[in-house]
Design a protein around this motif. Structure first.
Motif, mmCIF file in Angstrom:
data_model
loop_
_atom_site.group_PDB
_atom_site.id
_atom_site.type_symbol
_atom_site.label_atom_id
_atom_site.label_comp_id
_atom_site.label_asym_id
_atom_site.label_seq_id
_atom_site.Cartn_x
_atom_site.Cartn_y
_atom_site.Cartn_z
ATOM 1 N N TYR A 58 -0.243 0.643 -0.266
ATOM 2 C CA TYR A 58 -0.429 -0.454 0.822
ATOM 3 C C TYR A 58 -1.293 0.066 1.945
ATOM 4 C CZ TYR A 58 1.550 -2.833 5.246
ATOM 5 O OH TYR A 58 1.754 -3.504 6.353
ATOM 6 N N LYS A 59 -0.871 1.252 2.473
ATOM 7 C CA LYS A 59 -1.510 1.987 3.703
ATOM 8 C C LYS A 59 -2.925 2.065 3.350
ATOM 9 C CE LYS A 59 2.713 4.571 4.814
ATOM 10 N NZ LYS A 59 3.322 5.912 4.959
ATOM 11 N N LYS A 60 -3.542 2.343 2.433
ATOM 12 C CA LYS A 60 -5.003 2.420 2.241
ATOM 13 C C LYS A 60 -5.623 1.381 2.809
ATOM 14 C CE LYS A 60 -4.569 5.744 -1.584
ATOM 15 N NZ LYS A 60 -4.694 6.004 -3.087
ATOM 16 N N GLY A 61 -5.074 0.188 2.539
ATOM 17 C CA GLY A 61 -5.691 -1.112 2.696
ATOM 18 C C GLY A 61 -5.434 -1.604 4.204
ATOM 19 N N GLN A 62 -4.560 -0.688 4.831
ATOM 20 C CA GLN A 62 -3.962 -1.109 6.151
ATOM 21 C C GLN A 62 -4.500 -0.749 7.401
ATOM 22 O OE1 GLN A 62 -1.976 -4.093 6.521
ATOM 23 N NE2 GLN A 62 -2.369 -4.167 4.540
ATOM 24 N N LEU A 63 -5.255 0.435 7.081
ATOM 25 C CA LEU A 63 -5.602 1.141 8.137
ATOM 26 C C LEU A 63 -6.767 0.448 9.051
ATOM 27 C CD1 LEU A 63 -6.049 3.733 9.738
ATOM 28 C CD2 LEU A 63 -7.884 4.571 8.142
ATOM 29 N N THR A 64 -7.684 -0.530 8.352
ATOM 30 C CA THR A 64 -8.551 -1.231 9.313
ATOM 31 C C THR A 64 -7.801 -2.267 9.936
ATOM 32 O OG1 THR A 64 -10.354 -1.303 7.277
ATOM 33 C CG2 THR A 64 -10.103 -3.034 8.953
ATOM 34 N N LEU A 65 -6.557 -2.925 9.325
ATOM 35 C CA LEU A 65 -5.822 -3.879 10.418
ATOM 36 C C LEU A 65 -5.327 -3.006 11.498
ATOM 37 C CD1 LEU A 65 -4.360 -6.272 10.632
ATOM 38 C CD2 LEU A 65 -2.781 -5.536 9.244
ATOM 39 N N TRP A 66 -4.592 -1.858 11.409
ATOM 40 C CA TRP A 66 -4.215 -1.421 12.211
ATOM 41 C C TRP A 66 -5.384 -0.640 13.489
ATOM 42 C CZ3 TRP A 66 0.577 -1.278 14.107
ATOM 43 C CH2 TRP A 66 1.427 -1.431 12.918
ATOM 44 N N ILE A 67 -6.423 -0.427 13.156
ATOM 45 C CA ILE A 67 -7.584 0.037 14.091
ATOM 46 C C ILE A 67 -7.839 -1.325 14.670
ATOM 47 C CG2 ILE A 67 -9.950 0.994 14.165
ATOM 48 C CD1 ILE A 67 -9.458 2.452 11.490
ATOM 49 N N PHE A 68 -8.196 -2.447 14.019
ATOM 50 C CA PHE A 68 -8.521 -3.552 14.949
ATOM 51 C C PHE A 68 -7.310 -4.048 15.906
ATOM 52 C CE2 PHE A 68 -12.044 -3.893 12.220
ATOM 53 C CZ PHE A 68 -12.688 -4.748 12.383
ATOM 54 N N LEU A 69 -6.074 -3.925 15.622
ATOM 55 C CA LEU A 69 -5.094 -4.027 16.440
ATOM 56 C C LEU A 69 -5.027 -3.172 17.299
ATOM 57 C CD1 LEU A 69 -1.936 -4.413 13.975
ATOM 58 C CD2 LEU A 69 -2.773 -6.235 15.572
ATOM 59 N N ALA A 70 -5.326 -1.896 17.369
ATOM 60 C CA ALA A 70 -5.464 -1.056 18.566
ATOM 61 C C ALA A 70 -6.753 -1.386 19.457
ATOM 62 C CB ALA A 70 -5.612 0.425 17.976
ATOM 63 N N LEU A 71 -7.766 -1.718 18.833
ATOM 64 C CA LEU A 71 -8.708 -2.069 19.592
ATOM 65 C C LEU A 71 -8.562 -3.416 20.252
ATOM 66 C CD1 LEU A 71 -11.677 -0.411 17.582
ATOM 67 C CD2 LEU A 71 -10.506 0.254 19.784
ATOM 68 N N LYS A 72 -8.092 -4.524 19.676
ATOM 69 C CA LYS A 72 -7.842 -5.917 20.100
ATOM 70 C C LYS A 72 -7.033 -5.623 21.273
ATOM 71 C CE LYS A 72 -7.732 -10.407 19.948
ATOM 72 N NZ LYS A 72 -7.733 -11.488 18.890
ATOM 73 N N ALA A 73 -6.122 -4.673 21.476
ATOM 74 C CA ALA A 73 -5.206 -4.441 22.462
ATOM 75 C C ALA A 73 -6.022 -3.739 23.687
ATOM 76 C CB ALA A 73 -4.205 -3.409 22.197
ATOM 77 N N GLY A 74 -7.215 -3.230 23.508
ATOM 78 C CA GLY A 74 -8.005 -2.681 24.758
ATOM 79 C C GLY A 74 -8.974 -1.592 24.231
ATOM 80 N N GLU A 75 -9.825 -1.203 24.936
ATOM 81 C CA GLU A 75 -10.658 -0.012 24.716
ATOM 82 C C GLU A 75 -9.919 1.238 24.724
ATOM 83 O OE1 GLU A 75 -14.776 0.395 26.827
ATOM 84 O OE2 GLU A 75 -13.046 1.297 28.040
ATOM 85 N N LYS A 76 -10.244 2.025 23.554
ATOM 86 C CA LYS A 76 -9.357 3.252 23.269
ATOM 87 C C LYS A 76 -10.379 4.317 22.903
ATOM 88 C CE LYS A 76 -5.309 1.133 22.216
ATOM 89 N NZ LYS A 76 -5.503 0.020 23.009
#
Length: 124
Positions: free
Chosen positions: A21-39
Motif C-alpha cells: 500500500y505504501k509504495k503506491g501512496q507516496l505520491t498522494l502524500w507528497i501531493f497532500l504536503a504540497l497542496k497544503a503549501g510550498e515546502k
C-alpha cells in the motif's frame, strides 16, 4: 476448517499489505504536503510523517528523485530561497497542472470513501 488466526499472524499479514500500500501512496502524500503549501524537502518529510501518524516515511534521496520526476512532467516546480544556514533551499510547490491532476485524482479515487454506503462499511 479454517485455522484460528493469532494477533501475530494478523500483524504479519497487515505489515505485508501496508508495505504494498505504501509504495503506491507516496505520491498522494507528497501531493497532500504540497497542496497544503510550498515546502522544502525536510518539511515534506515531516508533513508526511506527522499527518500519516508515522505510518508513512520517505527517505530524502527517494523524495528528491520523485520531485525531479514530477518537475520533469511539469506538475511540481521549485524556487530557491535562503536557508537558515548553508546553501539555498529548494522550496517545492504544485504547478497549476499539478493542482488539476491532484484534484482530479481526489475526485476519482478519494471521494469514493465519503459515499454513505462505503463510509458505513468502513465504520461498521
Amino acid at each position: 476448517m479454517m485455522n484460528e488466526l493469532r494477533d501475530g499472524d494478523i500483524d504479519e499479514l497487515l505489515s505485508a499489505w501496508e508495505e504494498t500500500y505504501k509504495k503506491g501512496q507516496l505520491t498522494l502524500w507528497i501531493f497532500l504536503a504540497l497542496k497544503a503549501g510550498e515546502k522544502y524537502v525536510d518539511e515534506i518529510r515531516a508533513f508526511v510523517a506527522e499527518r500519516s501518524q508515522a505510518t508513512m516515511y520517505c527517505e530524502e534521496q527517494s523524495l528528491y528523485r520523485v520531485l525531479r520526476k514530477f518537475e520533469h512532467v511539469h506538475i511540481v516546480t521549485h524556487v530557491l530561497r535562503k536557508g537558515n544556514k548553508g546553501p539555498d533551499r529548494k522550496y517545492y510547490s504544485l504547478t497549476p497542472l499539478g493542482i488539476a491532476l491532484f484534484d482530479r485524482f481526489v475526485d476519482r479515487n478519494i471521494n469514493l470513501f465519503f459515499q454513505p454506503d462505503i463510509k458505513n462499511i468502513l465504520l461498521s
